[in-house]
Scaffold this motif. Structure first.
Motif, short mmCIF file in Angstrom:
data_model
loop_
_atom_site.label_atom_id
_atom_site.label_comp_id
_atom_site.label_asym_id
_atom_site.label_seq_id
_atom_site.Cartn_x
_atom_site.Cartn_y
_atom_site.Cartn_z
N GLN A 160 69.07 82.91 61.28
CA GLN A 160 69.51 82.24 60.06
C GLN A 160 68.32 82.00 59.11
O GLN A 160 68.45 82.14 57.90
N GLN A 161 67.18 81.65 59.70
CA GLN A 161 65.98 81.44 58.89
C GLN A 161 65.61 82.70 58.13
O GLN A 161 65.28 82.68 56.95
N ARG A 162 65.70 83.86 58.81
CA ARG A 162 65.33 85.11 58.17
C ARG A 162 66.33 85.51 57.09
O ARG A 162 65.95 86.07 56.06
N VAL A 163 67.61 85.20 57.30
CA VAL A 163 68.60 85.45 56.26
C VAL A 163 68.31 84.59 55.03
O VAL A 163 68.38 85.07 53.89
N ALA A 164 67.95 83.33 55.26
CA ALA A 164 67.65 82.43 54.15
C ALA A 164 66.46 82.93 53.34
O ALA A 164 66.44 82.83 52.10
N ILE A 165 65.47 83.48 54.01
CA ILE A 165 64.30 84.01 53.32
C ILE A 165 64.66 85.25 52.53
O ILE A 165 64.27 85.41 51.36
N ALA A 187 55.87 82.67 67.43
CA ALA A 187 54.63 83.05 66.76
C ALA A 187 54.68 84.46 66.19
O ALA A 187 54.24 84.71 65.06
N ALA A 188 55.24 85.40 66.95
CA ALA A 188 55.28 86.79 66.49
C ALA A 188 56.18 86.94 65.27
O ALA A 188 55.80 87.56 64.27
N HIS A 189 57.40 86.34 65.32
CA HIS A 189 58.30 86.44 64.18
C HIS A 189 57.78 85.63 63.00
O HIS A 189 57.99 86.01 61.84
N ALA A 190 57.11 84.51 63.27
CA ALA A 190 56.55 83.71 62.18
C ALA A 190 55.51 84.52 61.41
O ALA A 190 55.46 84.48 60.17
N ALA A 191 54.67 85.25 62.12
CA ALA A 191 53.67 86.09 61.45
C ALA A 191 54.34 87.16 60.61
O ALA A 191 53.90 87.46 59.49
N GLY A 192 55.44 87.74 61.12
CA GLY A 192 56.15 88.75 60.36
C GLY A 192 56.79 88.19 59.11
O GLY A 192 56.77 88.83 58.04
N VAL A 193 57.36 86.99 59.21
CA VAL A 193 57.97 86.34 58.04
C VAL A 193 56.89 86.00 57.01
O VAL A 193 57.09 86.18 55.80
N ALA A 194 55.75 85.52 57.48
CA ALA A 194 54.64 85.24 56.56
C ALA A 194 54.22 86.50 55.83
O ALA A 194 53.98 86.48 54.61
N ASP A 195 54.14 87.61 56.57
CA ASP A 195 53.80 88.89 55.93
C ASP A 195 54.79 89.22 54.83
O ASP A 195 54.40 89.61 53.72
N LEU A 196 56.09 89.07 55.11
CA LEU A 196 57.11 89.42 54.14
C LEU A 196 57.03 88.54 52.90
O LEU A 196 57.10 89.03 51.77
#
Length: 236
Positions: A160-165, A187-196
């Motif tokens: 849901q967080q990734r959809v919101a972003i 941590a891994a997905h957080a780094a990917g979201v930060a990249d995006l």
């Protein structure tokens, strides 16, 4: 007419002039949540906002977005004083300018991933065009959501967080406001979201303001504001 995302954001300079916000405690006694000296962000700037829970990080983003009015000071976008616009004017400015990643997501459970991502277009047209549909699907894929037809009600909190972003990025906004965008991710997905987030802002020249507890995300911002430095006290 079918709706398509705007090809480019309307660049702007954000200025916060001596901003302050007052609240009331449980006993209805007034106190000043925070004060901020003048801050100017040119188009494309990146600002990380830190501080403990309750210090006003979310409130600051809501002030910038025109969802709250300041108790003192002004919010300007170029020469327009956003904080003094009537509600309809603030709604229009927000729709045309801002992509907001809310901490609580605000997805519609009955809609699928693609429809939730494309919600910003629904405010300006009754039907989504082919370009909008493809952008929603592309953002879903980029966010690691390969099935854009999956209903939001079936998603994990991290999904849901990734959809919101992705929804915040859909209309290629000039100003992206992100409230704890990595809070529900490992941590891994957080780094990917930060990249995006950072890549999307850089690609479009958008200004990015991110409120976060995540030190790894905060470290990636060239400008930072720590709201711990603003003393909470009783309002006069």
């Amino acid at each position: 007419m079918p709706a398509s995302p705007s090809p480019e954001p309307q660049a702007g300079r954000l200025t916060l002039e001596r901003l302050a916000l007052d609240h009331r405690d449980a006993d209805n006694r007034p106190f000043r949540l925070f004060e901020m000296p003048e801050l100017t962000l040119q188009s494309g700037a990146r600002l990380g906002v830190s501080g403990p829970s309750g210090c006003g990080k979310s409130s600051l983003l809501h002030l910038v977005a025109g969802l709250l009015r300041p108790s003192q000071g002004r919010v300007l976008w170029n020469s327009s004083v956003v904080s003094e616009l009537a509600e309809a004017g603030r709604d229009r400015w927000r729709r045309e300018t801002i992509g907001f990643v809310f901490q609580d997501f605000h997805l519609i459970p009955e809609l699928d991933i693609a429809a939730n991502i494309a919600l910003p277009a629904r405010f300006s047209a009754w039907r989504l065009g082919a370009a909008g549909q493809e952008r929603a699907a592309a953002l879903a894929r980029r966010m690691g959501l390969p099935d854009p037809r999956r209903r939001a009600a079936l998603l994990s909190r991290g999904e849901q967080q990734r959809v919101a972003i992705a929804r915040a990025l859909f209309a290629r906004p000039a100003l992206i406001l992100a409230d704890e965008p990595t809070a529900s991710l490992d941590a891994a997905h957080a780094a990917g979201v930060a990249d995006l987030l950072l890549e999307a802002a850089a690609e479009s020249g958008a200004t990015l303001i991110c409120a976060t507890h995540d030190p790894a995300l905060l470290a990636r911002f060239d400008r930072r504001v720590d709201l711990t430095q603003t003393v909470q006290r009783r309002a006069a």
